[in-house]
Motif scaffolding. Structure first.
Motif, PDB file in Angstrom:
ATOM      1  N   GLY A  55     -51.109 -88.360 159.084  1.00  0.00           N
ATOM      2  CA  GLY A  55     -50.032 -88.821 157.951  1.00  0.00           C
ATOM      3  C   GLY A  55     -49.302 -90.063 158.893  1.00  0.00           C
ATOM      4  N   VAL A  56     -50.061 -90.716 159.847  1.00  0.00           N
ATOM      5  CA  VAL A  56     -49.585 -92.052 160.294  1.00  0.00           C
ATOM      6  C   VAL A  56     -50.344 -93.050 159.939  1.00  0.00           C
ATOM      7  N   LEU A  86     -53.730 -95.471 156.379  1.00  0.00           N
ATOM      8  CA  LEU A  86     -53.561 -94.321 157.271  1.00  0.00           C
ATOM      9  C   LEU A  86     -54.601 -94.798 158.566  1.00  0.00           C
ATOM     10  N   ASP A  87     -54.238 -94.256 159.885  1.00  0.00           N
ATOM     11  CA  ASP A  87     -54.923 -94.306 160.956  1.00  0.00           C
ATOM     12  C   ASP A  87     -56.559 -93.946 160.733  1.00  0.00           C
ATOM     13  N   GLN A 104     -45.433-102.318 159.114  1.00  0.00           N
ATOM     14  CA  GLN A 104     -44.481-101.541 159.740  1.00  0.00           C
ATOM     15  C   GLN A 104     -45.312-100.051 160.031  1.00  0.00           C
ATOM     16  N   ARG A 105     -45.320 -99.340 161.094  1.00  0.00           N
ATOM     17  CA  ARG A 105     -45.814 -98.214 161.273  1.00  0.00           C
ATOM     18  C   ARG A 105     -44.807 -97.155 160.742  1.00  0.00           C
ATOM     19  N   VAL A 106     -45.573 -96.133 159.847  1.00  0.00           N
ATOM     20  CA  VAL A 106     -44.917 -95.265 159.215  1.00  0.00           C
ATOM     21  C   VAL A 106     -45.674 -93.673 159.220  1.00  0.00           C
ATOM     22  N   GLN A 117     -45.227 -81.804 144.546  1.00  0.00           N
ATOM     23  CA  GLN A 117     -44.829 -82.517 146.033  1.00  0.00           C
ATOM     24  C   GLN A 117     -45.113 -83.915 146.031  1.00  0.00           C
ATOM     25  N   LEU A 118     -44.306 -84.903 146.610  1.00  0.00           N
ATOM     26  CA  LEU A 118     -44.763 -86.187 146.406  1.00  0.00           C
ATOM     27  C   LEU A 118     -44.635 -86.618 147.907  1.00  0.00           C
ATOM     28  N   VAL A 119     -45.144 -87.798 148.206  1.00  0.00           N
ATOM     29  CA  VAL A 119     -45.234 -88.101 149.642  1.00  0.00           C
ATOM     30  C   VAL A 119     -44.262 -89.354 149.811  1.00  0.00           C
ATOM     31  N   ARG A 120     -43.428 -89.265 150.965  1.00  0.00           N
ATOM     32  CA  ARG A 120     -42.603 -90.380 151.232  1.00  0.00           C
ATOM     33  C   ARG A 120     -42.765 -90.871 152.739  1.00  0.00           C
ATOM     34  N   PHE A 121     -42.990 -92.148 152.934  1.00  0.00           N
ATOM     35  CA  PHE A 121     -43.155 -92.558 154.338  1.00  0.00           C
ATOM     36  C   PHE A 121     -41.915 -92.879 154.905  1.00  0.00           C
ATOM     37  N   THR A 122     -41.610 -92.876 156.312  1.00  0.00           N
ATOM     38  CA  THR A 122     -40.620 -93.261 156.806  1.00  0.00           C
ATOM     39  C   THR A 122     -41.095 -93.947 158.211  1.00  0.00           C
ATOM     40  N   PRO A 123     -40.056 -94.984 158.736  1.00  0.00           N
ATOM     41  CA  PRO A 123     -40.697 -95.906 159.818  1.00  0.00           C
ATOM     42  C   PRO A 123     -40.720 -94.790 160.978  1.00  0.00           C
ATOM     43  N   ILE A 124     -41.740 -95.099 161.991  1.00  0.00           N
ATOM     44  CA  ILE A 124     -41.849 -94.402 163.089  1.00  0.00           C
ATOM     45  C   ILE A 124     -40.762 -95.093 164.229  1.00  0.00           C
TER      46      ILE A 124
END
Length: 124
Positions: A55-56, A86-87, A104-106, A117-124
């Motif tokens: 998930g990164v 994704l990695d 940016q990495r998320v 269910q939906l996906v939400r990316f946030t900064p690392i």
């Protein structure tokens, strides 16, 4: 709201419900792809297996949606959509926190909207 899920996409959608991002991995060439296909988009091989992503990844593209394309998403507007590589190599579109930038990495998280269910990316 009931959504019909094709059998080929079922592992992806079930993963979302379990808080996992799943992708297909090709046994022939090693390529990774999101969503669901009957064959590898890289080599055409049909030996695909579902794997769970960490998930990164890195933001590949960003857009701000100010006017929702349907009533279903109007309550979320304005919202940010991103394509993340994704990695593991697959790319996935999902929601993101405002202000994310290309490169940016998320990390993926999940939220529920209208019983999905939906996906939400946030900064690392």
């Amino acid at each position: 709201m009931s959504v019909s899920i094709s059998e080929v996409a079922r592992p992806f959608v079930e993963g979302l419900a379990e808080g996992e991002l799943r992708y297909q991995s090709c046994a022939d060439c090693g390529a990774a792809q999101t969503l669901a296909h009957y064959a590898c988009q890289q080599c055409g091989g049909e030996s695909l297996a579902w794997r769970t992503s960490k998930g990164v990844g890195v933001v590949y593209a960003v857009t701000e949606v100010k006017r929702a394309p349907s009533d279903e998403y109007r309550a979320l507007a304005p919202y940010t959509l991103v394509i993340v590589e994704l990695d593991e190599g697959a790319r996935l579109m999902g929601h993101a926190t405002p202000g994310v930038a290309i490169g940016q990495r998320v990390r993926a998280g999940f939220f529920e909207h209208q019983d999905r269910q939906l996906v939400r990316f946030t900064p690392i």
